[in-house]
Write a protein that holds these residues in place. Structure first.
Motif, short mmCIF file in Angstrom:
data_model
loop_
_atom_site.label_atom_id
_atom_site.label_comp_id
_atom_site.label_asym_id
_atom_site.label_seq_id
_atom_site.Cartn_x
_atom_site.Cartn_y
_atom_site.Cartn_z
N ARG A 155 -7.92 -10.59 -2.18
CA ARG A 155 -7.07 -9.45 -2.71
C ARG A 155 -5.62 -9.96 -3.30
O ARG A 155 -5.29 -10.71 -2.69
CB ARG A 155 -6.99 -8.32 -1.79
CG ARG A 155 -7.97 -7.45 -1.44
CD ARG A 155 -7.68 -6.40 -0.50
NE ARG A 155 -8.63 -5.25 -0.38
CZ ARG A 155 -8.65 -4.47 0.51
NH1 ARG A 155 -7.56 -4.02 0.81
NH2 ARG A 155 -9.73 -3.50 0.42
N ASP A 156 -5.40 -9.51 -4.43
CA ASP A 156 -4.20 -9.57 -4.81
C ASP A 156 -3.07 -8.71 -4.05
O ASP A 156 -3.36 -7.75 -3.20
CB ASP A 156 -3.73 -9.38 -6.38
CG ASP A 156 -4.28 -7.68 -6.61
OD1 ASP A 156 -4.79 -7.07 -5.93
OD2 ASP A 156 -3.68 -7.56 -7.88
N ALA A 157 -1.81 -9.06 -4.06
CA ALA A 157 -0.75 -8.53 -2.90
C ALA A 157 -0.58 -7.22 -3.30
O ALA A 157 -0.14 -6.44 -2.38
CB ALA A 157 0.64 -9.35 -3.03
N TRP A 158 -0.79 -6.70 -4.63
CA TRP A 158 -0.51 -5.38 -5.12
C TRP A 158 -1.21 -4.60 -4.22
O TRP A 158 -1.10 -3.16 -3.97
CB TRP A 158 -0.33 -5.31 -6.48
CG TRP A 158 -0.34 -3.82 -6.80
CD1 TRP A 158 -1.19 -2.94 -7.54
CD2 TRP A 158 0.99 -3.06 -6.97
NE1 TRP A 158 -0.36 -1.81 -7.95
CE2 TRP A 158 1.01 -1.99 -7.46
CE3 TRP A 158 2.52 -3.64 -6.42
CZ2 TRP A 158 2.26 -0.93 -7.60
CZ3 TRP A 158 3.43 -2.60 -6.47
CH2 TRP A 158 3.29 -1.45 -7.25
N SER A 159 -2.61 -4.70 -4.26
CA SER A 159 -3.74 -3.91 -3.88
C SER A 159 -3.77 -3.94 -2.24
O SER A 159 -4.80 -3.40 -1.65
CB SER A 159 -5.12 -3.98 -4.53
OG SER A 159 -5.42 -5.23 -4.39
N ASP A 160 -3.21 -4.68 -1.45
CA ASP A 160 -3.58 -5.15 0.03
C ASP A 160 -2.71 -3.96 0.62
O ASP A 160 -1.49 -3.79 0.59
CB ASP A 160 -2.78 -6.51 0.23
CG ASP A 160 -3.23 -6.60 1.86
OD1 ASP A 160 -4.09 -6.37 2.36
OD2 ASP A 160 -2.64 -7.73 1.98
N PRO A 161 -3.45 -3.06 1.31
CA PRO A 161 -3.00 -2.15 2.04
C PRO A 161 -2.23 -2.39 3.46
O PRO A 161 -1.11 -1.75 3.73
CB PRO A 161 -4.24 -1.25 2.59
CG PRO A 161 -5.11 -2.25 2.52
CD PRO A 161 -4.93 -3.09 1.57
N SER A 162 -2.25 -3.91 3.92
CA SER A 162 -1.43 -4.51 4.67
C SER A 162 0.10 -4.65 4.48
O SER A 162 1.11 -4.51 5.17
CB SER A 162 -2.06 -5.59 5.43
OG SER A 162 -1.84 -6.47 4.44
N ARG A 163 0.54 -4.52 3.07
CA ARG A 163 1.76 -4.77 2.68
C ARG A 163 2.67 -3.39 2.85
O ARG A 163 3.75 -3.80 2.94
CB ARG A 163 1.66 -5.26 1.15
CG ARG A 163 1.68 -3.93 0.10
CD ARG A 163 1.60 -4.42 -1.14
NE ARG A 163 1.08 -3.29 -2.08
CZ ARG A 163 1.98 -2.28 -2.14
NH1 ARG A 163 3.25 -2.33 -2.28
NH2 ARG A 163 1.70 -1.43 -3.33
N ILE A 164 1.90 -2.07 3.01
CA ILE A 164 2.74 -1.27 3.30
C ILE A 164 3.27 -1.02 4.90
O ILE A 164 4.36 -0.74 5.04
CB ILE A 164 1.81 0.11 3.01
CG1 ILE A 164 1.73 0.25 1.49
CG2 ILE A 164 2.56 1.14 3.45
CD1 ILE A 164 0.67 1.13 1.26
#
Length: 69
Positions: free
Chosen positions: A40-49
């Motif tokens: 996944r690209d970083a923008w759509s990765d929910p773990s970044r939130i």
């Protein structure tokens, strides 16, 4: 593949409709690639939130809330 009717008495049309759904799902499962998924690209990765823990609110946190009107 064997399908067994456990309860009820389906009409031939109902049974044909159920078999069509089962066969379509089986065909869709077989056509999916079984290899590893692309990353996944970083923008759509929910773990970044939730990458960092949020601080716990203090006893006076209620006074610092803001409700737009």
């Amino acid at each position: 593949m064997t399908i067994k009717v456990v309860r009820g008495n389906p009409t031939p049309e109902e049974l044909a409709a159920a078999l069509t759904v089962v066969r379509a799902r089986a065909a869709a499962t077989e056509s999916e690639p079984s290899g590893p998924r692309p990353p996944r690209d970083a923008w759509s990765d929910p773990s970044r939130i939730a990458a960092h823990r949020m601080p716990h609110p203090g006893p006076t946190a209620w006074g610092r809330t803001y409700w737009p009107s």
